[in-house]
Structure formats: C-alpha cells, structure tokens
Design an enzyme around this catalytic site. Structure first.
Site, PDB file in Angstrom:
ATOM      1  N   LYS A 285       0.866  -1.176   0.000  1.00 43.63           N
ATOM      2  CA  LYS A 285       0.000   0.000   0.000  1.00 43.63           C
ATOM      3  C   LYS A 285       0.905   1.228   0.000  1.00 43.63           C
ATOM      4  O   LYS A 285       1.624   1.472   0.960  1.00 43.63           O
ATOM      5  CB  LYS A 285      -0.895   0.012   1.240  1.00 43.63           C
ATOM      6  CG  LYS A 285      -1.895  -1.133   1.300  1.00 43.63           C
ATOM      7  CD  LYS A 285      -2.728  -1.060   2.559  1.00 43.63           C
ATOM      8  CE  LYS A 285      -3.643  -2.258   2.719  1.00 43.63           C
ATOM      9  NZ  LYS A 285      -4.726  -2.302   1.734  1.00 43.63           N
ATOM     10  N   ARG A 362      -9.244 -12.515   2.435  1.00 43.53           N
ATOM     11  CA  ARG A 362     -10.024 -13.676   1.985  1.00 43.53           C
ATOM     12  C   ARG A 362      -9.230 -14.977   2.117  1.00 43.53           C
ATOM     13  O   ARG A 362      -9.816 -16.043   2.285  1.00 43.53           O
ATOM     14  CB  ARG A 362     -10.501 -13.448   0.550  1.00 43.53           C
ATOM     15  CG  ARG A 362      -9.403 -13.392  -0.485  1.00 43.53           C
ATOM     16  CD  ARG A 362      -9.846 -12.714  -1.776  1.00 43.53           C
ATOM     17  NE  ARG A 362     -10.046 -11.282  -1.572  1.00 43.53           N
ATOM     18  CZ  ARG A 362     -10.466 -10.451  -2.534  1.00 43.53           C
ATOM     19  NH1 ARG A 362     -10.731 -10.912  -3.745  1.00 43.53           N
ATOM     20  NH2 ARG A 362     -10.627  -9.167  -2.284  1.00 43.53           N
TER      21      ARG A 362
END
Length: 505
Positions: A285, A362
C-alpha cells in the site's frame, strides 16, 4: 464469572494498556421519578411533547424549545441552565412513526455527549412510553466512554450515574432486564472499539489471543482455544499461513459459547477477519489514498467478533453453541513472505494463485470458514470483514455490505442489523462474475477484475462453503471507522449479537 466489563484484557505496550475501558463504570438504573439530578434530559419526538418525568423542568424546557425554534430532529439537542450545577436538555427522536433503533441509538449518543459537556455526575433521562431502553442504555454507555488510553494526561470522566424514567407503566423488572441487556452489548461495543483503535504494536496477534483468553477467564460460559502456527499447519491451513509468513507469529482464536443448561440445536459460527496490520505485502500500500496508516483497522471484523462474544456471554441466551473464530495475523514484507504468483493450498484442498498479496483477508477467512464447518461443526456461518475498498465505493461509510445466497440468512441479518441500529444492504452474487477468478495454473486466483471487486471477493469465499451450510458474508470496510473523528465505531457487534441470540428463538 460475569465481569464488570467485557473490556479488561491488558496487552503490554510502550504507551499503555489495550482493553481497559469500562463501559459499566457508569451506573444505570430505572426509577419512576427523576429526582434532582445535575442534568435532566427529556426525549422528544418532533411533536415536542415532553415525557411525564420531565415535569420538574417542563417550564424551562418549553421556553428553550420555543426560543431555539427546536424541531426535535433525531439526535438534535438543546440545553438550559436551571441553577448552580443543574441543567436540563431536550434530545430529539424525530418522527414517532419512523422511530427505530438507529434513532434511539442517536438519542443515547447525544444524551451522553450532553452529560459530558455539562460535566454532570448524576443524570436522569425522561423517556416516552415504548422507549427502546436497551438501545438507549447501550448508546449512552458507549457514548460516555472516551478513547484516551494512550494520552499522557487522561481526564477522569465526571458521569457516575444515570436514571432512566420510562413513561407508560413498564414494570421495574422489564426495564431492569432491558438495562442489563444494553450494558452487555455496550461492553462488547467498547471492547470492539478499543481493539480497532489500539495501535498495531499493541493489538497484534498475541494481544488478540490474550483478549480472547481473558474473556474466557471472565465468563464461565466461554471456552477458549488458541491454535499456534504448527497446529494450523497440521490442519492444512496453507492460505492463512501464507499470509502470516512474514509477520508476527499468527494466533488462530476459537471461543465457544455454551448456553446455561447446555446447547440446543445445531452449532453456529461467527468468523472475523483478523489482520492486525495490513501493509499490503509485496503489493505494498503506497501513495496518497492507500490508507496504510489506518491499516490497524483491518481487524475490525475480528474486533466485532470478540465484542459479540463478550455481549453474548453477558446476555447468556438459550439456544445452540456459538463459535467465535478469528485467524489473526499480520500481512507484512520479508524474504519468506507471500509473493505475487505463489500458489497456496487451503485446508479444503483448493489451490489458489496469489495475483495480489493485498487481497489477503479472503485467504485467511477461507481457512477459518472451513474450520468453522469441519471442526466446530457449524451449520450456519457468518463471516465479517473489512474486506474490500470496492464496498466502501459502493455503499459509503455508514452501510455494511451483505452477501449471501440464502434469503433466510439475508432476512435474519437485516433484521438483526435493524434492531441494533446498524444498516446492512444486500448485494448481488452474480455467478458469471466468478469467471474473473479463473487461474491458468491453479483452481482459482485470489482476485478478479477491478470492477465488481466486492462481489468477486464474496464469490471467492463462497467456494469454501460446504453443501448444506447456510453462509453470509458481511463487508464492513466502510462503517468500521469514523473518518471525521478518526476513531472506531464498534460497527457489527450489535448485529452479530442480535443474530446469535435469535438462533435460540
């Protein structure tokens, strides 16, 4: 072993403890008469009719309403001084016909702020007939609990007691039960907020595990199991461990609630995403808008899960066993970290090509969902996660996304959210979008195209749900955080608690 507060876990840190606020330090009780408190608060709909218990300050409040052209909008408030250290205030509920849990929650929060602003030690709240006492209690206690654990000069709160005066002749026993329920959920919300607000050098996987262990020590109806990396490896959790490889040692948390007298019915599970810090991994990020400085909140789903565990344990409802599961870890960068292009094998044997290390949540959830079904034997599973930025784009910062193929699960969760003052919006799960997860070398990729990102994330998780199991996914990436206050909201605790309690009805 019922605690004074669900918050109580002390996690060592350079700055201070995590998990020490007490939502229940403020005493909340019921009475027919307001007495002579330092602050009298009257709840009013937009018809501005004052509840009976507001009679001692009725004249002053009527003058205040007329002078301020007060309309009684939801959460709107105004106050007047009655004398030395005595005040009265009105707080709005809006349209009576449309007044739901969200309005009662806004009322409770505004009432708490009025009490703090007035520096009142004693408060009486005059409520109309039919008031949602549990929600008012919860919101008032949460609103009165301020985040200052890491400040050098923390200020002592002045609020000591609140008396709720409910019109309409509700029995003392019924009101007391509603107050107790509100306190239990308030403790869960405060715990959730503390965990999300806590810095990642304190709220790490080990810290999360200690909080779970503390909950089990405080509640006789909770049992805690912590699986270490070696335990998870034996269970084949290659997806979870792939994410965890570069970070602090992972902790797989399993809390089990067993009702008094024993469980009845098929077990259910709540699974929370527990990334205590998400750097993005090798898909780092970076740059404006990456929000890397806020990635402590990527464990908002697990915080809501542990908060719900505290609330459910405090409420002690009858019904099935409820399993609270968190695969806690960090997503970091290191020589041994997960790389773009790696293929991981989940605990159900599914192989996953990692095409984006920043879609890590996930990967942890899929192994936790398999565990919930195979090890906890859950026949209903709700997972909750700060999963996708796409859901923030779609629904903003006040609404959580609800994904499920089951109309029954959707209705139950929407109802649970509405009763908790938390809004969920059911999202589509278009089967054709799953093609975007196709891999040329593995069973599937972990991300699909940019468009419809929250949908493909839910479709990814659905692949790990076994036949005959009812499942729903809640994406709370937006409402978990209040950007204006730069603080956690505690979103999800009320919804999950209400859903879990309803399983026994």
């Amino acid at each position: 072993a019922t605690p004074a507060s669900a918050s109580g876990a002390t996690v060592a840190s350079p700055a201070g403890p995590v998990g020490t606020a007490r939502a229940t330090e403020v005493d909340v009780s019921a009475a027919a008469d307001a007495g002579t408190p330092e602050l009298l608060i009257a709840a009013v709909y937009d018809d501005l009719e004052l509840p009976d218990a507001a009679a001692p300050a009725a004249d002053a409040l009527k003058e205040l309403v007329e002078a301020d052209e007060y309309k009684g909008a939801v959460g709107a408030s105004a106050s007047v001084r009655l004398g030395a250290k005595r005040h009265a205030a009105v707080v709005g509920l809006g349209d009576k016909a449309a007044c739901g849990a969200d309005a009662w929650a806004a009322f409770g929060a505004a009432a708490a702020q009025r009490a703090l602003d007035a520096k009142a030690a004693t408060v009486a709240v005059a409520l109309p007939e039919g008031a949602d006492v549990a929600t008012v209690t919860r919101a008032l206690l949460v609103g009165a609990t301020k985040e200052q654990r890491f400040k050098k000069d923390a200020k002592e709160g002045t609020l000591e007691s609140v008396v709720l005066c409910v019109a309409g002749g509700a029995s003392d026993a019924d009101v007391a039960a509603e107050i107790a329920a509100g306190k239990a959920v308030a403790d869960g919300v405060v715990l959730c907020r503390e965990l999300v607000d806590g810095p990642p050098n304190c709220v790490n996987p080990a810290g999360m595990a200690r909080v779970a262990q503390d909950l089990a020590a405080r509640f006789d109806n909770l049992e805690c199991t912590i699986l270490e990396a070696a335990d998870c490896e034996k269970l084949g959790m290659g997806a979870y461990l792939g994410v965890a490889a570069a970070g602090a040692p992972p902790k797989f948390i399993h809390l089990t609630y067993t009702p008094p007298g024993g469980a009845e019915g098929e077990p259910v599970a709540i699974v929370g995403k527990g990334l205590t810090f998400d750097s993005g991994g090798y898909n780092l990020k970076a740059g404006a808008g990456s929000m890397i400085e806020l990635m402590k909140f990527d464990m908002g789903g697990s915080a809501a899960t542990l908060g719900a565990a505290a609330a459910v344990a405090g409420l002690a409802p009858a019904g099935p066993a409820v399993h609270f599961i968190v695969a806690s870890c960090e997503n970091m960068v290191s020589w041994n970290g997960m790389r773009p292009g790696d293929v991981l094998t989940a605990s159900n044997g599914t192989t996953i090509e990692v095409n984006n290390t920043d879609a890590e949540g996930r990967l942890t959830l899929c192994d936790a969902i398999v565990y919930a079904q195979r090890n906890a034997k859950a026949t209903k599973v709700v997972d909750i996660a700060t999963l996708t930025g796409a859901c923030i784009v779609a629904l903003g910062d006040e609404i959580g996304g609800l994904f499920t193929p089951s109309d029954e699960m959707a209705a139950a969760l929407e109802d649970a959210g509405a009763r908790g003052g938390e809004t969920l919006w059911r999202m589509p799960m278009r089967a054709s979008y799953k093609k975007g997860l196709d891999s040329s070398i593995a069973d599937m990729k972990n991300t699909g195209p940019r468009a419809g990102g929250s949908i493909t994330a839910a479709l990814f998780l659905k692949e790990f749900v076994e036949e005959g199991v009812d499942w729903a996914h809640l994406d709370i990436a937006g409402p978990v955080w209040d950007g204006k206050k730069s603080l956690a909201t505690g979103f999800g605790v009320a919804t999950l608690t209400n859903w879990a309690v309803a399983q026994g009805k």
